[in-house]
Design an enzyme around this catalytic site. Structure first.
Site, short mmCIF file in Angstrom:
data_model
loop_
_atom_site.label_atom_id
_atom_site.label_comp_id
_atom_site.label_asym_id
_atom_site.label_seq_id
_atom_site.Cartn_x
_atom_site.Cartn_y
_atom_site.Cartn_z
NE ARG A 148 127.94 111.06 121.22
CZ ARG A 148 127.85 110.39 122.18
NH1 ARG A 148 127.65 111.63 123.44
NH2 ARG A 148 128.48 109.41 122.46
CB THR A 150 130.26 109.85 114.48
OG1 THR A 150 130.35 109.79 112.71
CG2 THR A 150 128.65 109.82 115.03
CD1 TRP A 161 127.87 113.53 102.86
CD2 TRP A 161 125.18 114.32 102.21
NE1 TRP A 161 127.09 113.51 103.89
CE2 TRP A 161 125.91 114.15 104.16
CE3 TRP A 161 124.04 113.77 101.87
CZ2 TRP A 161 124.38 113.69 104.99
CZ3 TRP A 161 123.29 114.32 102.87
CH2 TRP A 161 123.34 113.81 104.46
CB SER A 189 120.84 121.49 100.49
OG SER A 189 121.16 122.62 101.25
CG HIS A 192 125.24 117.46 103.30
ND1 HIS A 192 124.93 117.58 101.94
CD2 HIS A 192 125.35 117.43 104.79
CE1 HIS A 192 126.54 117.26 102.78
NE2 HIS A 192 127.23 117.02 103.83
NE ARG A 221 132.01 119.80 108.51
CZ ARG A 221 132.07 118.68 108.61
NH1 ARG A 221 131.43 118.04 108.57
NH2 ARG A 221 133.01 118.16 109.16
CB CYS A 313 129.27 106.16 110.41
SG CYS A 313 129.08 106.70 111.78
CB CYS A 316 125.83 108.17 110.27
SG CYS A 316 127.68 108.51 110.69
P1 FAD Z 1 130.52 116.99 103.60
O1 FAD Z 1 129.87 116.86 104.53
O2 FAD Z 1 130.77 115.46 103.48
O3 FAD Z 1 130.16 117.62 102.45
C1 FAD Z 1 130.35 116.93 100.84
C2 FAD Z 1 130.07 118.26 99.87
O4 FAD Z 1 128.82 118.87 100.22
C3 FAD Z 1 130.78 119.87 100.49
O5 FAD Z 1 132.43 119.81 99.75
C4 FAD Z 1 130.11 120.82 100.38
O6 FAD Z 1 130.61 120.80 98.92
C5 FAD Z 1 129.23 119.85 100.16
N1 FAD Z 1 127.86 120.88 100.66
C6 FAD Z 1 128.08 120.25 102.06
N2 FAD Z 1 127.27 120.57 102.97
C7 FAD Z 1 126.38 120.94 101.79
C8 FAD Z 1 124.20 121.48 102.54
N3 FAD Z 1 123.88 121.88 103.60
N4 FAD Z 1 124.47 121.22 101.06
C9 FAD Z 1 124.86 122.31 99.61
N5 FAD Z 1 125.74 121.09 99.41
C10 FAD Z 1 126.52 120.32 101.27
N6 FAD Z 1 128.62 112.59 110.94
C11 FAD Z 1 128.71 112.77 112.17
O7 FAD Z 1 129.77 113.51 112.62
N7 FAD Z 1 127.53 112.39 112.62
C12 FAD Z 1 126.43 111.81 112.28
O8 FAD Z 1 125.59 112.20 112.89
C13 FAD Z 1 126.90 111.70 110.60
N8 FAD Z 1 125.64 111.39 109.89
C14 FAD Z 1 125.34 111.24 108.69
C15 FAD Z 1 124.31 110.51 107.83
C16 FAD Z 1 124.42 110.41 106.73
C17 FAD Z 1 123.49 109.61 105.62
C18 FAD Z 1 125.73 110.67 105.76
C19 FAD Z 1 125.95 111.06 104.09
C20 FAD Z 1 126.61 111.58 106.72
C21 FAD Z 1 126.74 111.45 107.50
N9 FAD Z 1 127.93 112.28 108.60
C22 FAD Z 1 127.85 112.04 110.02
C23 FAD Z 1 129.16 112.89 108.38
C24 FAD Z 1 128.96 114.22 107.36
O9 FAD Z 1 127.90 114.39 106.97
C25 FAD Z 1 129.92 114.59 106.66
O10 FAD Z 1 129.66 113.56 105.15
C26 FAD Z 1 131.19 114.56 107.43
O11 FAD Z 1 131.40 115.20 108.25
C27 FAD Z 1 133.04 115.08 106.57
O12 FAD Z 1 132.47 115.65 106.22
P2 FAD Z 1 132.88 117.44 105.01
O13 FAD Z 1 133.37 118.35 105.33
O14 FAD Z 1 134.35 115.80 104.76
O15 FAD Z 1 132.00 117.23 103.77
#
Ligand code: FAD
Length: 388
Positions: A148, A150, A161, A189, A192, A221, A313, A316
């Site tokens: 969920r 975090t 990523w 993706s 993600h 997102r 984290c 995560c």
């Molecule tokens: P991010 O999600 O970090 O994405 C970075 C960039 O990637 C975006 O700006 C966009 O251009 C691109 N992007 C985004 N989504 C996609 C997609 N689906 N396909 C292609 N490109 C895309 N957070 C939690 O709260 N709970 C969790 O359980 C959790 N688990 C995680 C597990 C892992 C392995 C990782 C690496 C991260 C996890 N996170 C978790 C963090 C979360 O995924 C995001 O990185 C964080 O919320 C910041 O989001 P952001 O909007 O800055 O962009």
């Protein structure tokens, strides 16, 4: 919202969004019960490995929400989770009982790979299966550590990523590369987007101090990007096909002598609703030439699973490891099991570990939950639009 549900998901996946929604609605209750069962809810992993790719082990997530509660009170666990039964935890050299029940042969392998002296040669793994038998590994109750929101984010998660997406750079110029590259991208993706769906669906509202869905966050997102939604469905199809493919073996599961009829019938009920046409893995890596492409794909996916050791984290990282292990297992089943060659098939199936199977079902549950949440978010979105 911008997806036509009667369209097929595409690439190597010939079912529509609507068909997957229907399958998911049928299997959801049993799949949920299954991942809450004693067999499927515990996962063993090394949460404290150093990141091998860059020197960045200083950063960590200070939120309570990032923490993982590991199992320390072993006595409360069912008999087949006790250290001596698990083998790998306390004493790898426990003696094996030579007399093996044929019915149980498949599961014996799942239960304790170390006891059978199996060496992975050649290595057809898409992740490092050694993590399960590492001395530093811990056992975690997944249901007590839900995936969920975090608060993990910023430069740290962006770096993870972007390194994951950078793995999608194949060197070969073979014509199959395009399809393989597309599949690899969709897998990453989709993972993600699925994580984004869970963190939006189980979000902490700091004003009310309550956990619940956050529509605006979901739209920002995932919901506003039809390709990201489609990639979750694509991943669902990949994992569903892998489960379908090992269906004949799953029917013989005997859970290390602690046989649970209800768990077995839930597995059967989930897998019997899956269809072979959900994903056509044979379109990828079709011939000898593309076998080097497959090696490249495997190595790159393995790197993705290793990158999880760089996630700061813990919570995560836990779910990142469970799900990348689940995909790695699914890919191994899809691409390394040749349905024509019984010996090769048996070779792959026999070497599957219990933890790979647990990861596979939990990954399927994560995708299933994502699809359920996407449909709920769609209803919330429509209600919001109608009320304005
Ligand atoms: P991010 O999600 O970090 O994405 C970075 C960039 O990637 C975006 O700006 C966009 O251009 C691109 N992007 C985004 N989504 C996609 C997609 N689906 N396909 C292609 N490109 C895309 N957070 C939690 O709260 N709970 C969790 O359980 C959790 N688990 C995680 C597990 C892992 C392995 C990782 C690496 C991260 C996890 N996170 C978790 C963090 C979360 O995924 C995001 O990185 C964080 O919320 C910041 O989001 P952001 O909007 O800055 O962009």
């Amino acid at each position: 919202c911008k997806i036509n549900k009667d369209e097929v998901i595409g690439s190597t996946c010939d079912v529509t969004f609507k068909e997957i929604n229907e399958i998911n609605a049928k299997i959801r209750p049993d799949l949920l019960s299954l991942v809450h069962s004693d067999f499927f809810k515990y996962f063993k992993l090394n949460l404290y490995k150093q990141c091998p790719f860059w020197n960045d082990n200083n950063g960590y997530c200070v939120n309570r929400a990032c923490a993982v509660d590991v199992i320390e009170d072993w006595e409360k666990l069912p008999e087949y989770w006790q250290p001596e039964v698990l083998g790998g935890l306390a004493d790898e050299s426990v003696e094996v009982d030579g007399s093996k029940d044929d019915e149980c042969a498949f599961l014996d392998q799942l239960c304790d790979k170390a006891r059978n002296g199996i060496v992975d040669q050649p290595d057809f793994n898409y992740c490092d299966v050694g993590d399960f038998h590492n001395n530093e590994s811990v056992l975690v109750d997944l249901t007590a550590n839900p995936e969920r929101f975090t608060g993990y984010g910023g430069d740290q998660s962006s770096q993870i990523w972007s390194s994951i997406y950078r793995e999608n750079c194949f060197s070969s110029d073979h014509e199959d590369q395009c399809l393989a590259k597309d599949a690899f991208y969709r897998l990453v993706s989709g993972l993600h987007a699925s994580i984004g769906t869970h963190l939006s669906n189980d979000y902490l509202n700091t004003e009310t101090a309550k956990w619940g869905p956050n529509l605006d966050l979901f739209m920002a997102r995932v919901g506003n990007f039809p390709d990201r939604v489609a990639n979750i469905y694509f991943n669902y199809a990949v994992v569903a096909k892998a489960l379908w493919k090992i269906q004949p073996y799953l029917a013989h599961l005997d859970f290390c002598n602690a046989y649970h009829e209800d768990v077995k019938s839930m597995i059967e009920s989930v897998v019997s609703n899956l269809d072979s046409k959900i994903f056509n893995e044979n379109l990828l890596f079709q011939d000898q030439i593309s076998s080097s492409l497959k090696d490249d794909f495997r190595t790159r996916f393995k790197n993705v699973t290793t990158i999880m050791d760089c996630v700061h984290c813990d919570r995560c990282r836990l779910w990142g490891k469970v799900q990348t292990t689940g995909y790695a297992t699914g890919l191994k089943i899809l691409f390394e099991i040749d349905s024509e060659d019984e010996a090769a098939r048996q070779n792959v199936v026999d070497k599957l570990t219990k933890y790979e199977l647990i990861a596979l079902f939990n990954t399927f549950d994560r995708l299933s939950k994502s699809i359920e949440s996407i449909n709920n978010f769609e209803k919330m979105y429509n209600e919001k639009v109608q009320s304005t």
